[in-house]
Design an enzyme around this catalytic site. Structure first.
Site, PDB file in Angstrom:
ATOM      1  N   GLN A  89     -44.814 -27.900  -7.221  1.00 14.61           N
ATOM      2  CA  GLN A  89     -44.180 -28.183  -8.503  1.00 14.61           C
ATOM      3  C   GLN A  89     -42.998 -27.271  -8.786  1.00 14.61           C
ATOM      4  O   GLN A  89     -42.410 -27.323  -9.877  1.00 14.61           O
ATOM      5  CB  GLN A  89     -45.218 -28.075  -9.625  1.00 14.61           C
ATOM      6  N   HIS A 156     -47.726 -25.506 -12.068  1.00 14.20           N
ATOM      7  CA  HIS A 156     -47.729 -25.162 -13.494  1.00 14.20           C
ATOM      8  C   HIS A 156     -46.787 -23.994 -13.828  1.00 14.20           C
ATOM      9  O   HIS A 156     -47.179 -23.032 -14.485  1.00 14.20           O
ATOM     10  CB  HIS A 156     -49.148 -24.833 -13.955  1.00 14.20           C
ATOM     11  N   GLU A 248     -51.492 -33.090 -24.491  1.00 14.21           N
ATOM     12  CA  GLU A 248     -51.394 -32.653 -25.886  1.00 14.21           C
ATOM     13  C   GLU A 248     -49.965 -32.663 -26.418  1.00 14.21           C
ATOM     14  O   GLU A 248     -49.010 -32.397 -25.689  1.00 14.21           O
ATOM     15  CB  GLU A 248     -51.927 -31.220 -26.024  1.00 14.21           C
ATOM     16  N   TYR A 258     -54.238 -21.745 -28.730  1.00 15.41           N
ATOM     17  CA  TYR A 258     -54.385 -23.195 -28.581  1.00 15.41           C
ATOM     18  C   TYR A 258     -55.529 -23.586 -27.645  1.00 15.41           C
ATOM     19  O   TYR A 258     -55.696 -24.764 -27.343  1.00 15.41           O
ATOM     20  CB  TYR A 258     -53.039 -23.809 -28.185  1.00 15.41           C
TER      21      TYR A 258
END
Length: 378
Positions: A89, A156, A248, A258
């Protein structure tokens, strides 16, 4: 594109102008309130931003930044980009103009790199310079912030950038790098929204510094934050990929947790459950979530005039969802509004100078990496 080809710039420009001229293909499929024009094709593009003159800067996964003119299809490679580790990624990621770009020509961008301890996401600046012969560079490129710690793995990174409405601060997202626990680690910047000064230093007065957190942290307990944007009221919105379920949209407030990986409306990919968000669990719940997931990428707050019915909306690209998603805002509340099938993985959503919507396909898993322009169907 190899940077050595800069020496053959005239040939590059001729080829790009002839092969990538703005397409006249337009279509308004039944049920969609917009027509789609195919403008150009790129090599796994990641993000874009418009310059004041109507051209755009577009980043590509492998590490190229392109100066693109949508009026004639001309592409010019931008020199000066650091080495990018684009495995997995990894990518040359976001690109955003300084709030005073017209005066100082400064460009901010993010990228994944290898370094001590592994890999991580970095934030850099450079001064945009287009010479009389057409060659284009970012001069004086400087890395002003690096996520901590650098770890192994290729996932990520996040790396989204947004300036506060007053232009004083920069908000930067750091993903938890598929390591879970760093999102709750006060010393790490991973799994966090950060608030920085424009020089990359932690901003004074960040809400958690006195509690022993890294001084840049604004909020925490996040997973893979691939979109961040301010609305007209100065509220900060963020979207992130959930695990197996639970993508989300969050309203980001200073100092809040969160939840990830202690709370999520999805579960781990190995099947292990994660407690759902619930009242009074001590975590800030998302305003919206998706299960099955859409794999959100990019986030735009729409303020244009071309689609007046969509003012005060968020637009999100769907990767696995192959969709453009609209979210309606009402103060601190959000509701799902529209989801249009685009037939390709959508990586980025941007607003053009005239209020048109511009989309970048991901360039992977069946997508071509095309740049699309959406205008009203009527």
């Amino acid at each position: 594109m190899n940077r050595a080809l800069m020496t053959a710039l005239p040939l590059i420009l001729m080829a790009c102008s002839s092969q990538n001229a703005t397409s006249q293909n337009s279509a308004a499929p039944a049920g969609k309130p917009f027509k789609t024009s195919i403008i150009a094709d790129f090599d796994s593009p990641w993000a874009m931003t418009f310059l004041p003159d109507g051209r755009s800067l577009i980043t590509e996964k492998a590490g190229e930044m392109i100066l693109f003119d949508p009026r004639n299809g001309t592409k010019i490679p931008v020199a000066g980009i650091p080495t990018v580790d684009s495995a997995g990624q990894g990518a040359l990621m976001d690109v955003v103009l300084h709030p005073q770009f017209a005066q100082n020509r400064m460009v901010y961008f993010s990228f994944s790199e290898s370094g001590a301890g592994g890999k991580g996401v970095a934030l850099a600046t450079g001064r945009f310079n287009k010479a009389s012969d057409g060659t284009t560079t970012l001069d004086g490129v400087k890395t002003i912030f690096r996520a901590t710690p650098y770890v192994d793995g290729d996932g990520h990174y996040s790396g989204r950038i947004a300036f506060s409405p007053d232009g004083r601060y920069l908000f930067f997202t750091n993903g938890e790098r598929q390591k879970f626990d760093p999102a709750q680690d006060p010393k790490a910047t991973l799994g966090k929204v950060l608030r920085l000064n424009l020089d990359g230093t932690p901003a004074a007065g960040n809400p958690l510094a006195a509690k022993g957190f890294h001084p840049a942290v604004w909020s925490y307990g996040h997973r893979n934050l691939l979109g961040i944007a301010f609305d007209k009221g100065g509220r900060l919105w963020e979207q992130e990929m959930g695990p197996k379920g639970g993508d989300e949209v969050n309203l980001i407030k200073p100092g809040l947790n969160y939840g990830y990986p202690k709370a999520s409306n999805g579960d781990h990919y190995d099947g292990k459950p994660i407690p759902d968000h619930s009242p009074h669990d001590g975590f800030e719940a998302p305003k919206l979530f998706w299960t099955p997931v859409i794999s959100p990428a990019g986030l735009l707050y729409y303020s244009g005039e071309l689609f007046p019915q969509w003012k005060d909306s968020l637009f999100i690209g769907g990767l696995s969802g192959k969709a453009l998603v609209r979210v309606k805002l009402d103060g601190e509340n959000a509701s799902k509004a529209d989801q249009w099938d685009m037939g390709a993985r959508i990586r980025e959503v941007e607003q053009g100078p005239d209020g048109a919507l511009w989309l970048l396909e991901d360039g992977g898993r069946g997508s071509q990496g095309r740049l699309l322009k959406l205008t009203p169907a009527g």
